[in-house]
Design a protein around this motif. Structure first.
Motif, PDB file in Angstrom:
ATOM      1  N   ILE A  17      -1.747  90.868  54.200  1.00 25.38           N
ATOM      2  CA  ILE A  17      -0.952  89.961  53.454  1.00 25.38           C
ATOM      3  C   ILE A  17       0.246  90.647  52.858  1.00 25.38           C
ATOM      4  O   ILE A  17       1.236  90.212  52.496  1.00 25.38           O
ATOM      5  N   GLY A  18       0.226  91.983  53.024  1.00 27.09           N
ATOM      6  CA  GLY A  18       1.621  92.747  52.746  1.00 27.09           C
ATOM      7  C   GLY A  18       2.682  92.297  53.660  1.00 27.09           C
ATOM      8  O   GLY A  18       3.917  92.661  53.061  1.00 27.09           O
TER       9      GLY A  18
ATOM     10  N   GLY B 170       0.493  97.171  51.595  1.00 28.10           N
ATOM     11  CA  GLY B 170      -0.910  96.890  52.370  1.00 28.10           C
ATOM     12  C   GLY B 170      -1.937  97.180  51.730  1.00 28.10           C
ATOM     13  O   GLY B 170      -1.712  97.706  50.627  1.00 28.10           O
ATOM     14  N   PRO B 171      -3.176  97.116  52.378  1.00 30.24           N
ATOM     15  CA  PRO B 171      -4.226  97.885  51.577  1.00 30.24           C
ATOM     16  C   PRO B 171      -4.038  99.392  51.099  1.00 30.24           C
ATOM     17  O   PRO B 171      -3.422 100.111  51.746  1.00 30.24           O
ATOM     18  N   ILE B 172      -4.579  99.507  49.951  1.00 30.17           N
ATOM     19  CA  ILE B 172      -4.681 101.076  49.414  1.00 30.17           C
ATOM     20  C   ILE B 172      -5.012 102.023  50.373  1.00 30.17           C
ATOM     21  O   ILE B 172      -4.425 103.212  50.502  1.00 30.17           O
ATOM     22  N   ARG B 173      -5.943 101.831  51.161  1.00 25.85           N
ATOM     23  CA  ARG B 173      -6.344 102.867  52.084  1.00 25.85           C
ATOM     24  C   ARG B 173      -5.301 103.095  53.128  1.00 25.85           C
ATOM     25  O   ARG B 173      -5.226 104.217  53.320  1.00 25.85           O
ATOM     26  N   LEU B 174      -4.704 102.082  53.564  1.00 28.00           N
ATOM     27  CA  LEU B 174      -3.579 102.212  54.497  1.00 28.00           C
ATOM     28  C   LEU B 174      -2.454 103.287  53.968  1.00 28.00           C
ATOM     29  O   LEU B 174      -1.818 104.058  54.611  1.00 28.00           O
ATOM     30  N   MET B 175      -2.194 102.727  52.780  1.00 32.30           N
ATOM     31  CA  MET B 175      -0.975 103.257  52.074  1.00 32.30           C
ATOM     32  C   MET B 175      -1.357 104.748  51.677  1.00 32.30           C
ATOM     33  O   MET B 175      -0.402 105.637  51.884  1.00 32.30           O
ATOM     34  N   ASP B 176      -2.642 104.851  51.189  1.00 31.25           N
ATOM     35  CA  ASP B 176      -3.041 106.275  50.923  1.00 31.25           C
ATOM     36  C   ASP B 176      -2.899 107.198  52.299  1.00 31.25           C
ATOM     37  O   ASP B 176      -2.374 108.507  52.109  1.00 31.25           O
ATOM     38  N   ALA B 177      -3.341 106.691  53.313  1.00 31.63           N
ATOM     39  CA  ALA B 177      -3.296 107.362  54.450  1.00 31.63           C
ATOM     40  C   ALA B 177      -1.875 107.763  54.948  1.00 31.63           C
ATOM     41  O   ALA B 177      -1.478 108.823  55.318  1.00 31.63           O
ATOM     42  N   VAL B 178      -0.926 106.927  54.745  1.00 33.40           N
ATOM     43  CA  VAL B 178       0.669 107.096  55.228  1.00 33.40           C
ATOM     44  C   VAL B 178       1.033 107.969  54.284  1.00 33.40           C
ATOM     45  O   VAL B 178       1.730 108.987  54.557  1.00 33.40           O
TER      46      VAL B 178
END
Ligand SMILES: Cc1cc2nc3c(=O)[nH]c(=O)nc-3n(C[C@H](O)[C@H](O)[C@H](O)COP(=O)(O)OP(=O)(O)OC[C@H]3O[C@@H](n4cnc5c(N)ncnc54)[C@H](O)[C@@H]3O)c2cc1C
Ligand code: FES
Ligand code: FES
Ligand SMILES: [Fe+2]
Lengths: 364, 336
Positions: B121-122, B196-204
């Motif tokens: 949804i981001g 996007g989801p926090i997991r994705l953003m944390d990884a980036v």
């Protein structure tokens, strides 16, 4: 942008300024590594140069507590540090370090404004940055063209920018405001011709076989020391939206073909003017006088700059008084004369720009 | 940008609501005080949950040039407290209280290269940016990742508009995004905007830091509601106030403490400012840090948390994978 011919122009006394346009923020030499503040189109802007010499323009209010960034100092390659609690912003207005924390709040930014440095001026775009096309910078190339020499200044004019444009679009005032320097009665007697496009207005006036006004007689003698006769004089005024007016002015020995295009027996100057709204009732008025004779004479550069400066001080005095009278007589309207047609086309263009921005009604 | 973020409330009329993907509705609003929506902006609006008003935020996916028509898109959140369910129940003609567009995620014009990264949804937060970059003829890539095509809103429209510049990764087609490869494409002149989801953003973010890229060139919007773990009920104790409060799955720790009468300090309520931070003095369980205020180092220390978004969970492996976990997590905190 199209000018709708059928609209009747307002004589709105305090005209709002378009935002989607390039305005001069400063002379190139004014902006240095040491931050400066200038209010442009009603917004305080902090201006400075990066280590590489690029001009940066940021809103002059820190994200945190709105302290003016212009009171801070430049740091690192392209940053500026808030003078209050030390937040550092980069040239894009993004926070790069926050006091006492290891991360940066993602919303910590100050607006940054698009900049183009051209013709010895720093141009700024205060409106929608996605529309800031450098090709829209008004033509003032004479300011740094090797075929021309000269210099200019900036006047802080306490009046609405449109009053300055009106002043420049109608040079009949020279006879009254500038009597004894550039004005004489040939001016108001000569007819003039006005043409326009959707972004420009041109007003030309030729005065043939007249006595040269004192200032022009002096310029002509710089090139032709022995000439004492009459002259053909021209004033070709070109407005380019939203607030640049270049005056192609000069005199040539009478009857040598200047009106037909041969200016070889004359001297030519360009008075470059561009007006940046500061607030609704004040403006930064940047002007320069460029000439095509005695190119390497610093004496002539200084003398013409100071001479024009004295002439413009007379305009400034009138503009200050006019704005004060406008404010003191809120119930009175402006009326128009035939000599206002150049200025009225300028209003039309400004009005259509304002209408496109949905801001015409916001006028005072 | 404090000055440009003054909330001006107005009414808006819903003129259209149509599904655009599994569980995602596109809602067209006509605001009464129109203001142009810049790329990256959102509106706050009031939803009704069990008869009570609550505020939710939605990114402006599309707007016309004078802002008289705003489009948002709402995903029905899996463990919703009710906000997105309310939004899905809207019908044409209904009135909403909304703010004028607010801006926390501005697009900078003039970068040499852009990567826009949308997770699920981001996409709502970056769709408008991509449209502007295309109009500006900028050098950009729009990377759109999702679990399955049917759950990805606007896929066809984006592909039509952006052609080769759109790059799609779909988990259930085996084409998941490789974060190191993506960040590897960024150089010092690249700005990456993501939502996007926090997991994705944390990884980036982790990869971005590892590559020593400039952090200010990494821009993100947090929707403020996703974590590493599913939310669980847990217990919070505040000895100073003599409180023991149950934080249900559907409420934040900050809300639960406020409900119990504790006077809490806060500002953003989405994990950015750090004003709601509390000290952790004892913990049985693990912390699900959902904020972006702390560095990874500070989150690992586990001595403080931002209670507006972060939660306690039973075990560090997450409730779901740990089927026979014992009781709720219990956390003891010190408050200011
Ligand atoms: C700037 C911004 C822009 C946004 N743009 C969009 C958008 O364009 N489209 C969109 O669909 N949403 C967007 N959101 C998210 C949106 O505002 C709502 O949070 C979302 O609709 C869920 O609301 P809800 O009440 O249905 O669900 P919530 O009850 O808020 O639950 C949503 C999720 O949050 C988690 N959660 C549940 N309870 C809690 C709790 N107590 N504390 C913390 N987390 C919890 C769960 O994982 C759950 O899946 C945006 C948010 C922000 C801040
Ligand atoms: S006001 Fe600028 S850092 Fe506080
Ligand atoms: S209130 Fe801002 S981080 Fe919690
Ligand atoms: Fe004058």
């Amino acid at each position: 942008m199209t000018v709708v011919q059928s609209t009747s122009s307002t004589t709105n006394k305090v005209l709002p300024h378009p935002l989607n346009a390039w305005y001069v923020a400063g002379w190139d030499h004014e902006v240095t590594r040491k931050p400066m503040s200038r209010r442009i189109a009603n917004r305080p802007v902090a201006l400075y140069r990066t280590e590489d010499g690029q001009v940066v323009a940021l809103a002059d209010a820190c994200w945190h507590r709105l302290a003016p960034l212009s009171m801070g100092k430049t740091v690192g390659k392209d940053g500026i540090q808030c003078p209050y609690h030390g937040i550092v912003y980069n040239s894009a207005g993004r926070c790069v370090s926050m006091p006492a924390q290891e991360t940066i709040n993602p919303s910590a930014t100050v607006p940054s404004f698009p900049i183009v440095e051209r013709y010895r001026y720093v141009w700024i775009w205060m409106g929608d940055p996605t529309l800031a096309d450098p090709d829209l910078v008004p033509d003032m190339h004479w300011a740094d063209d090797p075929g021309w020499a000269g210099d200019g200044k900036v006047i802080h004019a306490p009046c609405n920018y449109q009053l300055v444009l009106d002043n420049l679009m109608d040079l009949t005032h020279e006879e009254f405001v500038h009597e004894g320097s550039i004005g004489n009665d040939a001016l108001s007697q000569a007819g003039f011709e006005v043409t326009h496009t959707s972004t420009t207005v041109t007003l030309s006036r030729w005065m043939t076989d007249i006595e040269a006004p004192p200032v022009w007689a002096g310029y002509l003698r710089e090139r032709f020391p022995d000439y004492r006769g009459n002259v053909d004089r021209w004033q070709i005024i070109t407005f380019e939206a939203p607030s640049t007016i270049c005056l192609d002015v000069g005199v040539a020995k009478a009857g040598t073909g200047a009106p037909e295009g041969d200016r070889s027996q004359g001297v030519n100057g360009y008075v470059l003017n561009t007006v940046t709204p500061e607030t609704e009732r004040s403006s930064h008025y940047f002007w320069a006088f460029m000439r095509n004779f005695k190119l390497d004479s610093q004496r002539v550069t200084t003398q013409t700059r100071e001479g024009v400066s004295r002439i413009f001080a007379q305009d400034e005095e009138m503009l200050v008084a006019q704005q004060a009278a406008i404010d003191a007589n809120p119930d009175y309207e402006f009326y128009n004369l035939n000599i206002d047609s150049g200025g009225m086309w300028v209003r039309r263009i400004l009005e259509s720009m304002l209408a496109a921005e949905g801001r015409l009604a916001a006028s005072a | 940008m404090a000055a440009t973020n003054i909330e001006t409330w107005q009414s808006a009329t819903v003129v259209e609501k149509i599904p655009v993907a599994d569980g995602i509705a596109r809602i067209v609003l006509i605001p009464s005080l129109p203001l142009k929506a810049e790329p990256g902006s959102h509106v706050d609006l009031m939803v009704e949950i069990n008869g009570e008003q609550a505020k939710r935020s939605y990114s402006v996916v599309e707007s016309n040039h004078d802002g008289t028509r705003l489009v948002i898109s709402v995903m029905r959140a899996p463990l919703s407290r009710g906000g997105s369910i309310f939004m899905h129940g809207l019908v044409a003609g209904q009135q909403l209280e909304i703010t004028q567009p607010l801006q926390n995620f501005p697009l900078r014009v003039g970068a040499q290269r852009y990567i826009l990264l949308a997770g699920g949804i981001g996409v709502t937060a970056v769709a408008n940016m991509a449209a502007v970059l295309k109009r500006l003829k900028a050098d950009y890539t729009l990377v759109y990742v999702g679990r399955s095509r049917s759950a990805m809103a606007y896929l066809a429209e984006l592909s039509e508009l952006h052609g080769e510049r759109l790059e799609v990764h779909v988990d259930d087609e085996g084409s998941s995004l490789k974060v190191p490869e993506l960040v590897g494409r960024a150089d010092a002149d690249t700005e990456l905007y993501m939502c996007g989801p926090i997991r994705l953003m944390d990884a980036v973010r982790r990869t971005w830091v590892e590559r020593e890229l400039d952090l200010p060139n990494l821009r993100y919007e947090t929707f403020g509601n996703s974590g590493w773990y599913d939310p669980e009920e847990f217990i919070v104790r505040v000895p100073k106030l003599d409180l023991e409060v149950r934080v249900p799955q559907g409420r934040s720790m900050l809300e639960a403490l406020e409900d119990a009468g504790a006077e809490m300090m806060f500002d953003c309520r989405k994990g950015e400012c750090g004003l709601c931070e509390v000290r952790i003095t004892e913990l049985s369980g693990a912390i699900d840090h959902r904020d972006v205020f702390y560095s990874e180092r500070q989150q690992r220390l586990g001595t403080k948390m931002n209670c507006c978004v972060s939660r306690a969970v039973t075990s560090a492996t997450g409730a779901r994978s740990d089927t026979n976990h014992a009781g709720p997590a219990v956390i003891t905190i010190g408050v200011s």
